[in-house]
Design a protein around this motif. Structure first.
Motif, PDB file in Angstrom:
ATOM      1  N   GLY A  27       0.814  -1.201   0.000  1.00 57.55           N
ATOM      2  CA  GLY A  27       0.000   0.000   0.000  1.00 57.55           C
ATOM      3  C   GLY A  27       0.845   1.247   0.000  1.00 57.55           C
ATOM      4  O   GLY A  27       2.064   1.197   0.168  1.00 57.55           O
ATOM      5  N   PRO A  28       0.201   2.379  -0.166  1.00 59.77           N
ATOM      6  CA  PRO A  28       0.932   3.644  -0.279  1.00 59.77           C
ATOM      7  C   PRO A  28       1.649   4.046   1.007  1.00 59.77           C
ATOM      8  O   PRO A  28       2.570   4.844   0.979  1.00 59.77           O
ATOM      9  CB  PRO A  28      -0.163   4.654  -0.646  1.00 59.77           C
ATOM     10  N   HIS A  29       1.250   3.488   2.139  1.00 56.51           N
ATOM     11  CA  HIS A  29       1.865   3.831   3.422  1.00 56.51           C
ATOM     12  C   HIS A  29       3.198   3.112   3.669  1.00 56.51           C
ATOM     13  O   HIS A  29       3.895   3.432   4.615  1.00 56.51           O
ATOM     14  CB  HIS A  29       0.888   3.496   4.556  1.00 56.51           C
ATOM     15  N   MET A  30       3.544   2.182   2.819  1.00 57.06           N
ATOM     16  CA  MET A  30       4.765   1.395   3.041  1.00 57.06           C
ATOM     17  C   MET A  30       6.003   2.146   2.554  1.00 57.06           C
ATOM     18  O   MET A  30       5.914   2.997   1.681  1.00 57.06           O
ATOM     19  CB  MET A  30       4.650   0.040   2.346  1.00 57.06           C
ATOM     20  N   ASP A  31       7.140   1.766   3.113  1.00 53.68           N
ATOM     21  CA  ASP A  31       8.398   2.456   2.818  1.00 53.68           C
ATOM     22  C   ASP A  31       9.169   1.853   1.654  1.00 53.68           C
ATOM     23  O   ASP A  31      10.243   2.317   1.340  1.00 53.68           O
ATOM     24  CB  ASP A  31       9.292   2.425   4.065  1.00 53.68           C
ATOM     25  N   HIS A  32       8.646   0.834   1.024  1.00 51.96           N
ATOM     26  CA  HIS A  32       9.446   0.115   0.036  1.00 51.96           C
ATOM     27  C   HIS A  32       9.179   0.558  -1.414  1.00 51.96           C
ATOM     28  O   HIS A  32       8.131   1.070  -1.740  1.00 51.96           O
ATOM     29  CB  HIS A  32       9.263  -1.402   0.169  1.00 51.96           C
ATOM     30  N   THR A  33      10.207   0.319  -2.220  1.00 48.56           N
ATOM     31  CA  THR A  33      10.033   0.462  -3.660  1.00 48.56           C
ATOM     32  C   THR A  33       9.622  -0.900  -4.180  1.00 48.56           C
ATOM     33  O   THR A  33       9.963  -1.925  -3.587  1.00 48.56           O
ATOM     34  CB  THR A  33      11.333   0.918  -4.355  1.00 48.56           C
ATOM     35  N   LYS A  34       8.890  -0.922  -5.265  1.00 49.46           N
ATOM     36  CA  LYS A  34       8.447  -2.205  -5.801  1.00 49.46           C
ATOM     37  C   LYS A  34       8.570  -2.217  -7.308  1.00 49.46           C
ATOM     38  O   LYS A  34       8.555  -1.171  -7.955  1.00 49.46           O
ATOM     39  CB  LYS A  34       7.026  -2.526  -5.358  1.00 49.46           C
ATOM     40  N   SER A  35       8.685  -3.446  -7.830  1.00 50.11           N
ATOM     41  CA  SER A  35       8.751  -3.601  -9.282  1.00 50.11           C
ATOM     42  C   SER A  35       7.983  -4.859  -9.666  1.00 50.11           C
ATOM     43  O   SER A  35       7.861  -5.796  -8.880  1.00 50.11           O
ATOM     44  CB  SER A  35      10.206  -3.702  -9.750  1.00 50.11           C
ATOM     45  N   PHE A  36       7.465  -4.827 -10.879  1.00 51.47           N
ATOM     46  CA  PHE A  36       6.697  -5.947 -11.417  1.00 51.47           C
ATOM     47  C   PHE A  36       7.367  -6.407 -12.704  1.00 51.47           C
ATOM     48  O   PHE A  36       7.902  -5.600 -13.460  1.00 51.47           O
ATOM     49  CB  PHE A  36       5.262  -5.509 -11.730  1.00 51.47           C
ATOM     50  N   SER A  37       7.323  -7.719 -12.949  1.00 53.01           N
ATOM     51  CA  SER A  37       7.843  -8.254 -14.203  1.00 53.01           C
ATOM     52  C   SER A  37       7.042  -9.482 -14.595  1.00 53.01           C
ATOM     53  O   SER A  37       6.244  -9.988 -13.812  1.00 53.01           O
ATOM     54  CB  SER A  37       9.342  -8.578 -14.078  1.00 53.01           C
ATOM     55  N   GLY A  38       7.274  -9.951 -15.816  1.00 55.17           N
ATOM     56  CA  GLY A  38       6.507 -11.083 -16.323  1.00 55.17           C
ATOM     57  C   GLY A  38       5.107 -10.637 -16.702  1.00 55.17           C
ATOM     58  O   GLY A  38       4.819  -9.445 -16.789  1.00 55.17           O
ATOM     59  N   PRO A  39       4.204 -11.600 -16.902  1.00 53.70           N
ATOM     60  CA  PRO A  39       2.834 -11.244 -17.259  1.00 53.70           C
ATOM     61  C   PRO A  39       2.150 -10.526 -16.093  1.00 53.70           C
ATOM     62  O   PRO A  39       2.572 -10.657 -14.944  1.00 53.70           O
ATOM     63  CB  PRO A  39       2.171 -12.592 -17.545  1.00 53.70           C
ATOM     64  N   GLU A  40       1.106  -9.780 -16.377  1.00 51.71           N
ATOM     65  CA  GLU A  40       0.401  -9.049 -15.324  1.00 51.71           C
ATOM     66  C   GLU A  40      -0.319  -9.995 -14.369  1.00 51.71           C
ATOM     67  O   GLU A  40      -0.428  -9.714 -13.175  1.00 51.71           O
ATOM     68  CB  GLU A  40      -0.598  -8.070 -15.943  1.00 51.71           C
ATOM     69  N   THR A  41      -0.821 -11.109 -14.888  1.00 54.23           N
ATOM     70  CA  THR A  41      -1.532 -12.085 -14.061  1.00 54.23           C
ATOM     71  C   THR A  41      -1.024 -13.486 -14.394  1.00 54.23           C
ATOM     72  O   THR A  41      -0.343 -13.693 -15.389  1.00 54.23           O
ATOM     73  CB  THR A  41      -3.056 -12.055 -14.322  1.00 54.23           C
ATOM     74  N   ALA A  42      -1.368 -14.420 -13.531  1.00 50.63           N
ATOM     75  CA  ALA A  42      -1.123 -15.850 -13.748  1.00 50.63           C
ATOM     76  C   ALA A  42       0.341 -16.254 -13.584  1.00 50.63           C
ATOM     77  O   ALA A  42       1.159 -15.495 -13.081  1.00 50.63           O
ATOM     78  CB  ALA A  42      -1.676 -16.285 -15.097  1.00 50.63           C
ATOM     79  N   VAL A  43       0.640 -17.490 -14.008  1.00 55.62           N
ATOM     80  CA  VAL A  43       1.973 -18.070 -13.820  1.00 55.62           C
ATOM     81  C   VAL A  43       3.038 -17.183 -14.458  1.00 55.62           C
ATOM     82  O   VAL A  43       2.889 -16.739 -15.596  1.00 55.62           O
ATOM     83  CB  VAL A  43       2.034 -19.506 -14.408  1.00 55.62           C
ATOM     84  N   GLY A  44       4.096 -16.928 -13.690  1.00 56.45           N
ATOM     85  CA  GLY A  44       5.199 -16.107 -14.168  1.00 56.45           C
ATOM     86  C   GLY A  44       5.115 -14.653 -13.753  1.00 56.45           C
ATOM     87  O   GLY A  44       6.089 -13.911 -13.892  1.00 56.45           O
ATOM     88  N   ALA A  45       3.969 -14.211 -13.214  1.00 55.99           N
ATOM     89  CA  ALA A  45       3.861 -12.844 -12.713  1.00 55.99           C
ATOM     90  C   ALA A  45       4.789 -12.699 -11.509  1.00 55.99           C
ATOM     91  O   ALA A  45       4.819 -13.568 -10.633  1.00 55.99           O
ATOM     92  CB  ALA A  45       2.418 -12.525 -12.320  1.00 55.99           C
ATOM     93  N   LYS A  46       5.557 -11.606 -11.485  1.00 61.06           N
ATOM     94  CA  LYS A  46       6.532 -11.402 -10.411  1.00 61.06           C
ATOM     95  C   LYS A  46       6.391 -10.022  -9.800  1.00 61.06           C
ATOM     96  O   LYS A  46       6.048  -9.061 -10.480  1.00 61.06           O
ATOM     97  CB  LYS A  46       7.954 -11.551 -10.959  1.00 61.06           C
ATOM     98  N   TYR A  47       6.693  -9.972  -8.519  1.00 61.24           N
ATOM     99  CA  TYR A  47       6.654  -8.739  -7.747  1.00 61.24           C
ATOM    100  C   TYR A  47       7.863  -8.754  -6.829  1.00 61.24           C
ATOM    101  O   TYR A  47       8.119  -9.752  -6.153  1.00 61.24           O
ATOM    102  CB  TYR A  47       5.343  -8.700  -6.964  1.00 61.24           C
TER     103      TYR A  47
END
Length: 152
Positions: free
Chosen positions: A37-57
């Motif tokens: 959520g927006p209150h957290m201190d971390h940076t985040k990134s996404f890769s792979g497909p948006e949904t399903a097998v192979g989606a990464k965060y």
């Protein structure tokens, strides 16, 4: 080394496909995860497909540490398996499963995380009950998932 399993369930008044979609897309986790959520201190990134097998965060933060998740298996509207990995402040691999069971009022969602305490985390586990500590977060997350599903 001590193995553990933490599991919580909640009946959510929404169809399985609605709740499933909120878990199957890591970008939606900001709406319900107790650690995102927006209150957290971390940076985040996404890769792979948006949904399903192979989606990464992946995330990295001062307080939240560093880690990643990858969806490894999906049974549409029934189950999602996630490979959860922490790399800092300590290393851990925690297979996580979400199951979605239709009920008369909506969907029973069960969130389960398994793991094995090693090294410093094994010492930590001798003094703190993992189920009690993380169980509260799972309950909060499921309640927030219910709210997100009702507002979808």
């Amino acid at each position: 080394m001590a193995k553990f399993s933490i599991s919580r369930s909640l009946d959510i008044p929404a169809a399985p496909e609605v709740v499933f979609a909120l878990v199957n897309n890591f970008r939606e986790w900001e709406r319900w995860s107790p650690w995102d959520g927006p209150h957290m201190d971390h940076t985040k990134s996404f890769s792979g497909p948006e949904t399903a097998v192979g989606a990464k965060y992946a995330w990295d933060g001062k307080k939240s540490g560093t880690g990643s998740m990858e969806i490894t298996s999906v049974a549409p509207n029934r189950e999602i398996d996630v490979d959860l990995r922490f790399t800092r402040p300590w290393k851990a691999i925690n297979p996580t499963t979400f199951t979605f069971e239709p009920t008369a009022q909506g969907t029973r969602v069960t969130w389960t995380m398994r793991g094995e305490n090693k090294g410093i985390s094994a010492l930590f586990a001798k003094f703190f009950d993992m189920d009690k500590m993380l169980g509260k977060d799972f309950e909060l997350g499921l309640n927030q998932l219910s709210n997100a599903a009702r507002n979808s």
